[in-house]
Design a protein around this motif. Structure first.
Motif, PDB file in Angstrom:
ATOM      1  N   CYS A  27      -5.401  -5.071  -2.495  1.00 32.23           N
ATOM      2  CA  CYS A  27      -5.011  -3.419  -2.308  1.00 32.23           C
ATOM      3  C   CYS A  27      -5.577  -2.752  -3.402  1.00 32.23           C
ATOM      4  O   CYS A  27      -5.276  -1.480  -3.675  1.00 32.23           O
ATOM      5  CB  CYS A  27      -3.642  -3.377  -2.647  1.00 32.23           C
ATOM      6  N   GLY A  28      -6.543  -3.483  -4.195  1.00 30.15           N
ATOM      7  CA  GLY A  28      -7.355  -2.529  -5.436  1.00 30.15           C
ATOM      8  C   GLY A  28      -7.218  -2.820  -6.625  1.00 30.15           C
ATOM      9  O   GLY A  28      -7.527  -2.451  -7.523  1.00 30.15           O
ATOM     10  N   PHE A  29      -6.066  -3.899  -6.968  1.00 31.17           N
ATOM     11  CA  PHE A  29      -5.710  -4.437  -8.336  1.00 31.17           C
ATOM     12  C   PHE A  29      -6.658  -4.999  -8.827  1.00 31.17           C
ATOM     13  O   PHE A  29      -7.638  -5.595  -8.082  1.00 31.17           O
ATOM     14  CB  PHE A  29      -4.593  -5.320  -8.324  1.00 31.17           C
ATOM     15  N   GLN A  36       0.934  -1.180   0.029  1.00 30.42           N
ATOM     16  CA  GLN A  36       0.023  -0.012   0.043  1.00 30.42           C
ATOM     17  C   GLN A  36       0.814   1.226  -0.012  1.00 30.42           C
ATOM     18  O   GLN A  36       0.484   2.316  -0.738  1.00 30.42           O
ATOM     19  CB  GLN A  36      -0.863  -0.008   1.099  1.00 30.42           C
ATOM     20  N   GLU A  37       1.816   1.202   0.731  1.00 36.38           N
ATOM     21  CA  GLU A  37       2.837   2.405   0.680  1.00 36.38           C
ATOM     22  C   GLU A  37       3.503   2.634  -0.528  1.00 36.38           C
ATOM     23  O   GLU A  37       3.604   3.606  -1.054  1.00 36.38           O
ATOM     24  CB  GLU A  37       3.807   2.208   1.907  1.00 36.38           C
ATOM     25  N   VAL A  38       3.920   1.442  -1.175  1.00 37.04           N
ATOM     26  CA  VAL A  38       4.693   1.506  -2.568  1.00 37.04           C
ATOM     27  C   VAL A  38       3.550   2.112  -3.746  1.00 37.04           C
ATOM     28  O   VAL A  38       4.021   2.680  -4.572  1.00 37.04           O
ATOM     29  CB  VAL A  38       5.341   0.293  -3.016  1.00 37.04           C
ATOM     30  N   LYS A  45      -9.950   6.217  -6.866  1.00 40.46           N
ATOM     31  CA  LYS A  45     -11.351   5.729  -6.038  1.00 40.46           C
ATOM     32  C   LYS A  45     -11.026   5.297  -4.592  1.00 40.46           C
ATOM     33  O   LYS A  45     -11.750   5.423  -3.935  1.00 40.46           O
ATOM     34  CB  LYS A  45     -11.776   4.630  -7.242  1.00 40.46           C
ATOM     35  N   VAL A  46      -9.928   4.499  -4.567  1.00 45.77           N
ATOM     36  CA  VAL A  46      -9.564   3.884  -3.288  1.00 45.77           C
ATOM     37  C   VAL A  46      -9.370   4.916  -2.222  1.00 45.77           C
ATOM     38  O   VAL A  46      -9.833   4.892  -1.272  1.00 45.77           O
ATOM     39  CB  VAL A  46      -8.316   2.960  -3.427  1.00 45.77           C
ATOM     40  N   GLN A  47      -8.706   6.001  -2.692  1.00 42.93           N
ATOM     41  CA  GLN A  47      -8.436   7.315  -1.668  1.00 42.93           C
ATOM     42  C   GLN A  47      -9.748   7.938  -1.347  1.00 42.93           C
ATOM     43  O   GLN A  47      -9.916   8.246  -0.230  1.00 42.93           O
ATOM     44  CB  GLN A  47      -7.267   8.272  -2.467  1.00 42.93           C
ATOM     45  N   GLN A  48     -10.681   8.208  -2.338  1.00 38.64           N
ATOM     46  CA  GLN A  48     -11.851   8.501  -2.023  1.00 38.64           C
ATOM     47  C   GLN A  48     -12.769   7.944  -0.977  1.00 38.64           C
ATOM     48  O   GLN A  48     -13.346   8.281   0.089  1.00 38.64           O
ATOM     49  CB  GLN A  48     -12.925   8.768  -3.283  1.00 38.64           C
ATOM     50  N   GLN A  49     -12.609   6.404  -1.154  1.00 39.77           N
ATOM     51  CA  GLN A  49     -13.439   5.470  -0.347  1.00 39.77           C
ATOM     52  C   GLN A  49     -12.743   5.713   1.168  1.00 39.77           C
ATOM     53  O   GLN A  49     -13.298   5.468   2.063  1.00 39.77           O
ATOM     54  CB  GLN A  49     -13.444   4.011  -0.669  1.00 39.77           C
ATOM     55  N   THR A  98      -4.625   1.226 -11.832  1.00 40.41           N
ATOM     56  CA  THR A  98      -4.540   2.317 -12.699  1.00 40.41           C
ATOM     57  C   THR A  98      -4.851   3.613 -11.818  1.00 40.41           C
ATOM     58  O   THR A  98      -5.021   3.373 -10.648  1.00 40.41           O
ATOM     59  CB  THR A  98      -5.765   2.459 -13.779  1.00 40.41           C
ATOM     60  N   ARG A  99      -4.244   4.685 -12.107  1.00 40.38           N
ATOM     61  CA  ARG A  99      -4.536   6.057 -11.652  1.00 40.38           C
ATOM     62  C   ARG A  99      -5.870   6.286 -11.175  1.00 40.38           C
ATOM     63  O   ARG A  99      -6.136   6.504  -9.928  1.00 40.38           O
ATOM     64  CB  ARG A  99      -4.043   7.156 -12.229  1.00 40.38           C
ATOM     65  N   GLN A 100      -6.987   5.901 -12.019  1.00 43.20           N
ATOM     66  CA  GLN A 100      -8.231   5.985 -11.641  1.00 43.20           C
ATOM     67  C   GLN A 100      -8.831   4.952 -10.548  1.00 43.20           C
ATOM     68  O   GLN A 100      -9.658   5.535  -9.608  1.00 43.20           O
ATOM     69  CB  GLN A 100      -9.028   5.713 -12.770  1.00 43.20           C
TER      70      GLN A 100
END
Length: 209
Positions: free
Chosen positions: A161-163, A128-130, A196-200, A190-192
């Motif tokens: 992690c969102g992949f 997640q940090e990388v 999306k993960v950041q918004q969640q 992807t950046r999108q």
């Protein structure tokens, strides 16, 4: 000069920290830890990392590999982090962004951890940090992971992690010490997806407050 100098920030922190981990580029003196982890986990590192295993058979090999990884980092060719636990400075793994492509830009993710899968939670913390490093200072638009059936558990980790699993390429990989062709599962982020993960995460944090 590296082809990535035009796509990444000129200055960024090389060292990443999480609650439990320290991630940093390799440096002189890391060779014993580097070789020990490879030797102790040789069975499960094949076939994905058979090339690295073949290159590191003695301490001098490990020293040369560490030096090369540092040079690659400075030339912005590969960003390979060693992972240490903060509580006891114990080296537990490796996570890298490699095969950088400036035209997208994108990079391939590669990782391995000692005592897998007992270190899965720590590996997720490091990943997640990388990911944040990749989409932040590096300015990438995509990162991807390739897995054989032998290391498919890392694909599952990446999905957590969102992949997204994008597909399977048949007979697409051959290990350094084998003639057998293996299927590869591809996972992309992807950046999108990242935004999306950041918004969640932000929405979840706000809800808790």
């Amino acid at each position: 000069m590296s082809f990535l100098y035009n796509t990444i920030a000129e200055d960024f922190d090389e060292q990443l920290e999480t609650e439990h981990l320290l991630l940093r580029p390799y440096q002189e003196g890391d060779e014993q830890d580097f070789m020990r982890l490879l030797q102790e986990n040789m069975a499960y590192l094949k076939p994905a990392f058979s090339g690295r295993l073949a290159r590191v058979r003695m301490l001098d090999d490990a020293r040369s590999q560490v030096q090369q990884l540092r040079t690659d980092w400075e030339n912005r060719r590969i960003f390979d982090f060693g992972v240490w636990q903060k509580e006891d400075n114990h080296y537990i793994g490796d996570i890298a962004l490699k095969n950088l492509d400036r035209t997208i830009p994108k990079a391939e993710l590669g990782l391995y951890f000692a005592a897998w899968p007992a270190t899965r939670q720590l590996a997720q913390e490091a990943l997640q940090e990388v990911i944040r490093f990749a989409f932040g200072p590096l300015g990438l638009n995509k990162i991807y992971l390739r897995c054989t059936s032998a290391n498919e558990s890392y694909g599952s980790l990446a999905q957590g992690c969102g992949f997204v699993k994008e597909g399977v390429l048949r007979s697409d990989y051959r290990g350094a010490d084998s003639d057998k062709l293996l299927d590869l599962s591809y996972y992309g982020f992807t950046r999108q997806d990242f935004e999306k993960v950041q918004q969640q995460e932000k929405a979840s944090s706000t809800a808790i407050v």
